[in-house]
Design a protein around this motif. Sequence first.
Motif, mmCIF file in Angstrom:
data_model
loop_
_atom_site.group_PDB
_atom_site.id
_atom_site.type_symbol
_atom_site.label_atom_id
_atom_site.label_comp_id
_atom_site.label_asym_id
_atom_site.label_seq_id
_atom_site.Cartn_x
_atom_site.Cartn_y
_atom_site.Cartn_z
ATOM 1 N N LEU A 41 0.826 -1.213 0.000
ATOM 2 C CA LEU A 41 0.000 0.000 0.000
ATOM 3 C C LEU A 41 0.858 1.260 0.000
ATOM 4 N N ALA A 42 1.976 1.231 0.723
ATOM 5 C CA ALA A 42 2.875 2.390 0.730
ATOM 6 C C ALA A 42 3.448 2.635 -0.663
ATOM 7 N N MET A 43 3.883 1.561 -1.329
ATOM 8 C CA MET A 43 4.416 1.698 -2.688
ATOM 9 C C MET A 43 3.331 2.186 -3.641
ATOM 10 N N PHE A 44 2.124 1.618 -3.519
ATOM 11 C CA PHE A 44 1.018 2.049 -4.371
ATOM 12 C C PHE A 44 0.689 3.518 -4.113
ATOM 13 N N GLY A 45 0.676 3.891 -2.841
ATOM 14 C CA GLY A 45 0.368 5.286 -2.508
ATOM 15 C C GLY A 45 1.353 6.242 -3.165
ATOM 16 N N PHE A 46 2.627 5.900 -3.116
ATOM 17 C CA PHE A 46 3.632 6.736 -3.769
ATOM 18 C C PHE A 46 3.406 6.777 -5.282
ATOM 19 N N ALA A 47 3.177 5.604 -5.881
ATOM 20 C CA ALA A 47 2.962 5.550 -7.333
ATOM 21 C C ALA A 47 1.699 6.318 -7.719
ATOM 22 N N TYR A 48 0.653 6.200 -6.918
ATOM 23 C CA TYR A 48 -0.589 6.923 -7.207
ATOM 24 C C TYR A 48 -0.364 8.425 -7.097
ATOM 25 N N TRP A 49 0.324 8.851 -6.051
ATOM 26 C CA TRP A 49 0.627 10.270 -5.879
ATOM 27 C C TRP A 49 1.439 10.782 -7.067
ATOM 28 N N ARG A 50 2.395 9.979 -7.497
ATOM 29 C CA ARG A 50 3.258 10.352 -8.625
ATOM 30 C C ARG A 50 2.484 10.403 -9.938
ATOM 31 N N SER A 51 1.446 9.571 -10.061
ATOM 32 C CA SER A 51 0.698 9.496 -11.320
ATOM 33 C C SER A 51 -0.345 10.593 -11.460
ATOM 34 N N ARG A 52 -0.476 11.454 -10.475
ATOM 35 C CA ARG A 52 -1.451 12.541 -10.592
ATOM 36 C C ARG A 52 -1.108 13.469 -11.747
ATOM 37 N N ARG A 53 0.139 13.514 -12.096
ATOM 38 C CA ARG A 53 0.573 14.259 -13.284
ATOM 39 C C ARG A 53 1.035 13.228 -14.302
ATOM 40 N N PRO A 54 0.105 12.709 -15.100
ATOM 41 C CA PRO A 54 0.467 11.608 -16.003
ATOM 42 C C PRO A 54 1.512 12.024 -17.037
ATOM 43 N N ALA A 55 2.409 11.125 -17.309
ATOM 44 C CA ALA A 55 3.451 11.345 -18.306
ATOM 45 C C ALA A 55 2.864 11.163 -19.698
ATOM 46 N N ALA A 56 3.521 11.714 -20.675
ATOM 47 C CA ALA A 56 3.082 11.563 -22.056
ATOM 48 C C ALA A 56 3.256 10.124 -22.523
ATOM 49 N N ARG A 57 4.276 9.466 -22.002
ATOM 50 C CA ARG A 57 4.524 8.052 -22.324
ATOM 51 C C ARG A 57 5.254 7.401 -21.152
ATOM 52 N N PRO A 58 5.206 6.076 -21.072
ATOM 53 C CA PRO A 58 5.898 5.397 -19.976
ATOM 54 C C PRO A 58 7.412 5.575 -20.058
ATOM 55 N N LEU A 59 8.068 5.370 -18.944
ATOM 56 C CA LEU A 59 9.516 5.537 -18.872
ATOM 57 C C LEU A 59 10.255 4.510 -19.726
ATOM 58 N N LEU A 60 9.757 3.255 -19.764
ATOM 59 C CA LEU A 60 10.495 2.183 -20.431
ATOM 60 C C LEU A 60 9.753 1.576 -21.618
ATOM 61 N N ASP A 61 8.791 2.283 -22.185
ATOM 62 C CA ASP A 61 8.069 1.761 -23.347
ATOM 63 C C ASP A 61 7.572 2.931 -24.187
ATOM 64 N N THR B 221 4.270 3.214 -25.314
ATOM 65 C CA THR B 221 2.876 3.554 -25.049
ATOM 66 C C THR B 221 2.401 2.874 -23.776
ATOM 67 N N PHE B 222 1.329 3.397 -23.201
ATOM 68 C CA PHE B 222 0.698 2.763 -22.048
ATOM 69 C C PHE B 222 -0.228 1.658 -22.541
ATOM 70 N N TYR B 223 -0.342 0.599 -21.758
ATOM 71 C CA TYR B 223 -1.249 -0.503 -22.081
ATOM 72 C C TYR B 223 -2.338 -0.537 -21.012
ATOM 73 N N VAL B 224 -3.483 0.005 -21.353
ATOM 74 C CA VAL B 224 -4.592 0.136 -20.416
ATOM 75 C C VAL B 224 -5.726 -0.764 -20.887
ATOM 76 N N PRO B 225 -6.336 -1.533 -19.974
ATOM 77 C CA PRO B 225 -7.453 -2.387 -20.384
ATOM 78 C C PRO B 225 -8.596 -1.563 -20.972
ATOM 79 N N GLU B 226 -9.253 -2.137 -21.965
ATOM 80 C CA GLU B 226 -10.372 -1.434 -22.596
ATOM 81 C C GLU B 226 -11.590 -1.393 -21.684
ATOM 82 N N ALA B 227 -11.881 -2.497 -21.005
ATOM 83 C CA ALA B 227 -13.038 -2.558 -20.121
ATOM 84 C C ALA B 227 -12.770 -1.732 -18.867
ATOM 85 N N GLN B 228 -13.673 -0.859 -18.532
ATOM 86 C CA GLN B 228 -13.501 0.000 -17.364
ATOM 87 C C GLN B 228 -14.571 -0.231 -16.298
#
Length: 138
Positions: free
Chosen positions: A51-71, A73-80
Amino acid sequence: MTRIAYAFSCGVVFAIGLIVSGMTNPAKVVGFLDITGRWDPSLAFVMGGALAMFGFAYWRSRRPAARPLLDETFYVPEAQGIDGRLLIGSALFGLGWGLAGFCPGPAVVSAGFGDVRVWVFLAAMAASSAVVGRLNRR
């Protein structure tokens, strides 16, 4: 470093984390899930770290990057949405985890220890995945 090397490195770190945390020991997992019997609360610390790691990642993702650091494009599931298939699949996953003490990641790591029960679990998981895949194609 190539994408495959990054993926492999992440897998190794994940596997080490599973071993160190005890997630590859089904008795420890079932002990954690047995809240009315001999409850083993030690995996709560694993969840707290996650949860601590997720919390940091979630906080960091509030400003989404244009593309991932190591790829590229982002791969996001279609079903929401939440539907019956998701609820049934989640219930079956939880039931299997509670009964066997394994979920897929720790089972794959534990397969390297040579326990035949783990191989039976992985075979059953692969067979059920194949059946669901065929049912979904219909």
